[in-house]
Design an enzyme around this catalytic site. Sequence first.
Site, PDB file in Angstrom:
ATOM      1  N   HIS A  61     -83.132  21.002 -21.822  1.00  0.00           N
ATOM      2  CA  HIS A  61     -82.903  22.442 -21.984  1.00  0.00           C
ATOM      3  C   HIS A  61     -83.247  22.970 -23.384  1.00  0.00           C
ATOM      4  CE1 HIS A  61     -80.392  22.441 -18.262  1.00  0.00           C
ATOM      5  NE2 HIS A  61     -79.851  21.345 -18.734  1.00  0.00           N
TER       6      HIS A  61
HETATM    7  O1  RIB Z   1     -76.376  23.878 -20.234  1.00  0.00           O
HETATM    8  C1  RIB Z   1     -77.208  23.094 -21.063  1.00  0.00           C
HETATM    9  C2  RIB Z   1     -76.708  23.090 -22.472  1.00  0.00           C
HETATM   10  O2  RIB Z   1     -75.425  22.483 -22.533  1.00  0.00           O
HETATM   11  C3  RIB Z   1     -77.586  22.265 -23.435  1.00  0.00           C
HETATM   12  O3  RIB Z   1     -77.560  22.866 -24.705  1.00  0.00           O
HETATM   13  C4  RIB Z   1     -76.908  20.932 -23.481  1.00  0.00           C
HETATM   14  O4  RIB Z   1     -77.125  20.257 -24.747  1.00  0.00           O
HETATM   15  C5  RIB Z   1     -75.476  21.338 -23.376  1.00  0.00           C
HETATM   16  O5  RIB Z   1     -75.035  21.694 -24.680  1.00  0.00           O
END
Ligand code: RIB
Length: 312
Positions: free
Chosen positions: A238
Site C-alpha cells: 500500500h
Molecule cells: O491499510 C493499509 C495501511 O495500514 C498501510 O499503511 C499498512 O502499513 C498499515 O499501516
Amino acid sequence: MKKIPVILDGDPGHDDAISYVIARANPLIDIKLLCSVNGNQTIDKTTINTLKIANLLDINCPISKGAIRPLIAPIMPAGNWHGESGLDGYDLNIGDKKLTDKPAYKMMYEVLYNSQEKVTIISTGPLTNVAILLKTYPEIKNKIKMIAIMGGGIIHGNWTPASEYNILVDPEAAKIVFDSGIKINAAVLDATEKAIIKPSDFPRIEQVNNKVSQVVLAWLKFFYKHPMEIGYEGAPIHDPLALLSITNPEILKIQKMHIDIDLDGKYTRGMFVYDRRHSSKLKPNADIVLDIDRDKFVDLLINALHYYDGRK
Ligand code: RIB
Ligand code: CA
C-alpha cells in the site's frame, strides 16, 4: 530537476519499509526527517523498525519517536499482518542510529521552520503526528508544500467494511488533516490493493541480489502469507503509492474529490465519505489515487532495488 525535501512519517510495517526503500533510491527525494507513529505495532516497535530501516538504507537524517497512541481512540496494532516485531522476516540491527531527544511533532516543526523552502510530508501510518503538529503550531502549515498519505478507501475499507486501517486507527487526526486546507494526495485502497507483489514476482527480485533486495525479498516472503490466506493474490504494498503520487503519477489514476471523515458511525467510523452527487457544492479537498499500473509498479520497485547494487 530540483530535489524535493520530504518528511517520512510512518508505522513500519513492511509496506512503509518498502516505501522508504523506494524513496531513498530516488535522487529527487531529499529525506529531511524520519518519524515513527503507533499503528502496525506499538510505538516502541515501529520506532525500533524505523531505526533499523535507516541503518539498512544509510538514511542520514534526524529520526524521532512519534505519538504513543491515537488522539482519542485506543491503540490497534496489526500483528496478524506485520508480525510481533512489526517488521518480521529479516533480523536487522540499528547500527549507530539514534533518536533525537525531541518527539516527532516538535522535530517536524523544527525541520519545517528551518527549511528555506516548503517541505512535503509523506505519511504512511495513522495521522496522529501530523494532527498534533497542526494543532500545536497552526502557523507552520504555510511551510508545508503538501501532505501525501496512504489512507482511506472509496469503494470499501479493509479493517472494517467501511474504513481503512490508517484512518480508522485515528479518524480524529485524519479529520484535522483533511480540514486543514493543505494540499493532500491520498492513495486509497482502490489503488493500493492493486499494488500487489505476487510470488511469481519473487524470482525477479531474487535476481537483483544485493543486500537490500535480499532483505526486501525476506520481508515479502513473510508479509505475503497472511493476505494470501484471506484471498489476495500476493502482498498488497500500500504505502509506496503515497510517494509515487508525487514522483510517478504517470503510473497512477488520480482524481480530485471532496472527502469527509466519519467519526461517529457505529459501522462507518473512519470511513471516507465522498460526495459523488452532481448537485454537490463541496470543493475538492484532496487528489485521490484511484488506480495503478501494477506491472509498472513492479518494474519501478526492481529499478529502485538496483540503486543498492554493490552494497554488502
Ligand atoms: O491499510 C493499509 C495501511 O495500514 C498501510 O499503511 C499498512 O502499513 C498499515 O499501516
Ligand atoms: Ca503503514
